[in-house]
Design a protein around this motif. Structure first.
Motif, PDB file in Angstrom:
ATOM      1  N   HIS A 135       6.740  85.392 -13.062  1.00  0.00           N
ATOM      2  CA  HIS A 135       6.570  84.425 -11.977  1.00  0.00           C
ATOM      3  C   HIS A 135       6.590  85.067 -10.593  1.00  0.00           C
ATOM      4  CE1 HIS A 135       6.905  80.635 -14.471  1.00  0.00           C
ATOM      5  NE2 HIS A 135       7.052  81.634 -15.317  1.00  0.00           N
ATOM      6  N   LYS A 182      12.700  74.901  -9.077  1.00  0.00           N
ATOM      7  CA  LYS A 182      11.773  74.374 -10.079  1.00  0.00           C
ATOM      8  C   LYS A 182      12.426  73.189 -10.754  1.00  0.00           C
ATOM      9  CE  LYS A 182      10.920  76.852 -13.803  1.00  0.00           C
ATOM     10  NZ  LYS A 182      10.387  77.879 -14.698  1.00  0.00           N
ATOM     11  N   GLU A 234       0.879  79.572  -4.735  1.00  0.00           N
ATOM     12  CA  GLU A 234       0.186  79.992  -5.951  1.00  0.00           C
ATOM     13  C   GLU A 234      -1.254  79.503  -5.910  1.00  0.00           C
ATOM     14  OE1 GLU A 234       1.873  78.333  -9.492  1.00  0.00           O
ATOM     15  OE2 GLU A 234       0.544  79.458 -10.830  1.00  0.00           O
ATOM     16  N   ASP A 250       5.685  79.826  -8.844  1.00  0.00           N
ATOM     17  CA  ASP A 250       5.787  78.470  -9.400  1.00  0.00           C
ATOM     18  C   ASP A 250       5.365  77.451  -8.359  1.00  0.00           C
ATOM     19  OD1 ASP A 250       6.702  78.965 -12.016  1.00  0.00           O
ATOM     20  OD2 ASP A 250       8.641  79.517 -11.204  1.00  0.00           O
ATOM     21  N   ARG A 294      17.602  78.923 -10.701  1.00  0.00           N
ATOM     22  CA  ARG A 294      16.513  78.303  -9.937  1.00  0.00           C
ATOM     23  C   ARG A 294      16.805  76.889  -9.444  1.00  0.00           C
ATOM     24  NH1 ARG A 294      11.737  80.521 -11.516  1.00  0.00           N
ATOM     25  NH2 ARG A 294      10.872  79.412  -9.776  1.00  0.00           N
TER      26      ARG A 294
END
Lengths: 339, 339
Positions: free
Chosen positions: A153, B77, B115, B155, B337
């Motif tokens: 990631h 996330k 991303e 992500d 996370r």
């Protein structure tokens, strides 16, 4: 230098009208082009980010009283390349943003996003590179944050550095004016070319091509002491061509560049030719442009052209063959992930 | 409150010796634990990063004259979760770091790593969330940077925010002393629990569990006006347990917490019990601890315990059943996370 023909002015006039407008952000998805420093990046910044936050530009160093504050994200791949590494880049890139804002770099903060599984030796090497580059640039790392994301990631690590600087009173920037000279601090296109070769995607290799990553503050400090500098801009993402376009657009002037005057190292020029890439669009990490008043002499800088009145917002290149062509803004995404 | 038994002191004394040492970084690879805010994170920061940069700690807001500077990376996330989103978190998290340093938040910079393929609507929603949270927190976004990485190499987005603040003269922090009270600003464990449920990995759902993300400056502003605050610390990664351990270790004191006094919302407590997680280790985004002088009264805060002399560096919890247990530092990686 010769002026642009009437026909050219008409043709360019149409483009200029489109240029005068603030870029809109209409894309459905983010593409690599949004990170490449050209038109797509501008549409994202001018069309979405800057208006949302009520500011004109997002990229330049912000001024808060006598202080300057700037942030840069670094996502370069590979992490190490001839002449430098992501850690060194992360220090110099932010230090240089401050320098371009006429601010002496004082302190940096550091944000590390690490990929699970990253080798500690790789991390250690970058931490050392950061510490060394900071010492060389005369700046302290005063704080930071570290996060880890799952394997796959991230590409080893992403780094964001934020720089705090002290504004230099000699830096009194003004719009470029017709007659001003356009100076370049050194040979171009070394960084981007080194990265492309380091990726090994091309069957090409050269020991002579190394990144030019360095702190630009000493050179800025020197030129500010010489006289009226109207504008400073480092030619990173999108290269010299993108910076010239930005300056021309922002100040409503034309730029006429003498192609033969722009210094490119022979090995770099050769590699760019083989790769089919114009060095003017290749990223640098240790080169900046200075727009200075007419008659200004700066040892170590190369005079590459002149600020003109028409056509406003455009950059023209006088070629070695006596012709003239438009050096347009970067549209696509030829050189992703180089800083 | 009762003191620790001799036996306990002996047992704990051994641990304490180990705690007195600066953590070493000896791992071969980066694991998720290095980002979880516990022992592994400490070993990375104290054993590698801080010494390389010649600073004591990397996480706290740095002080530069009357200014404070702090940076935080956000890799949460999912990007949106009940009660908030990464954009809101990125503003409040950094604003709160400044607040914890006794500094009024003034300006933020923003670094976006996007991303490829990210939906523009997703980005737009976060940009709006950032702008809104900044307005609510009374802070300006003054600059930033945007980079794009290839599909799968992030992500959706990672955000780093850096905050510049003005130090408040009423904030004169000092080490915690035996007899000081330990205050908590509100109920704990909502943020981390909301994130875990939002991931859908557990067959559990609750409308009542929402993140507590908010700017803590108003509450800090209020408590600073009431009297001698020795220490402020927000209980983010690693939760209240990690912060208490840090404070105990840094100041060479013990902390005795009354378990029954620590507020946890019933829905959150229930979810934590089902998940087998101690709420004391769950991340918060709108809760902080204040160590204050004895006799200090702060409306809206909950008194959860007292600073003790022995065993130095340790946190003990007096349970509802009359026993005492060590509330140790987080070792593994139960909650990755979340910020």
């Amino acid at each position: 230098m010769s002026s642009v023909s009437e026909r050219e002015q008409r043709v360019l006039g149409i483009i200029e009208t489109a240029r005068g407008k603030r870029a809109k952000f209409r894309d459905e998805r983010i593409t690599m082009a949004h990170g490449a420093g050209g038109k797509a990046t501008r549409s994202l910044v001018e069309g979405l980010l800057a208006p949302a936050f009520g500011i004109k530009s997002l990229d330049d160093a912000a001024t808060i009283g006598e202080l300057a504050l700037t942030t840069d994200a670094f996502v370069v791949k590979p992490l190490r390349f001839p002449g430098g590494s992501i850690g060194e880049l992360a220090v110099n890139g932010t230090v240089n943003d401050l320098a371009m804002g006429g601010a002496k770099p004082l302190a940096l903060t550091l944000s590390l996003i690490l990929e699970e599984g990253l080798g500690s030796d790789v991390l250690r090497a970058e931490v050392d590179a950061i510490a060394r580059a900071a010492t060389q640039a005369g700046v302290r790392i005063v704080g930071g944050d570290t996060k880890v994301v799952e394997r796959g990631h991230a590409d080893g690590m992403y780094i964001t550095t934020t720089g705090l600087g002290q504004r230099d009173q000699r830096a009194q920037f003004q719009p470029a004016r017709p007659g001003d000279r356009i100076l370049l601090s050194g040979p171009i296109a070394a960084h981007g070319t080194a990265i492309m070769l380091a990726r090994g995607e091309f069957d090409l290799d050269s020991d002579e091509i190394v990144s030019d990553t360095r702190s630009l503050w000493p050179a800025v400090d020197a030129i500010l002491g010489l006289g009226a500098v109207r504008r400073l801009r480092d030619a990173t993402r999108g290269g010299v061509a993108s910076v010239l376009n930005e300056l021309a657009r922002d100040d409503g002037v034309a730029m006429l560049i003498q192609e033969s005057a722009v210094p490119v190292a022979p090995a770099v020029a050769g590699a760019c030719e083989l790769l089919g890439i114009d060095p003017m669009y290749v990223a640098n990490e240790g080169v900046f442009l200075a727009i200075v008043e007419p008659g200004f002499v700066a040892p170590g800088f190369v005079d590459i052209g002149e600020v003109k009145t028409d056509p406003p917002g455009m950059v023209l290149v006088a070629t070695s063959f006596g012709g003239k062509r438009v050096l347009d803004e970067l549209v696509g995404d030829p050189l992703p992930r180089i800083c």
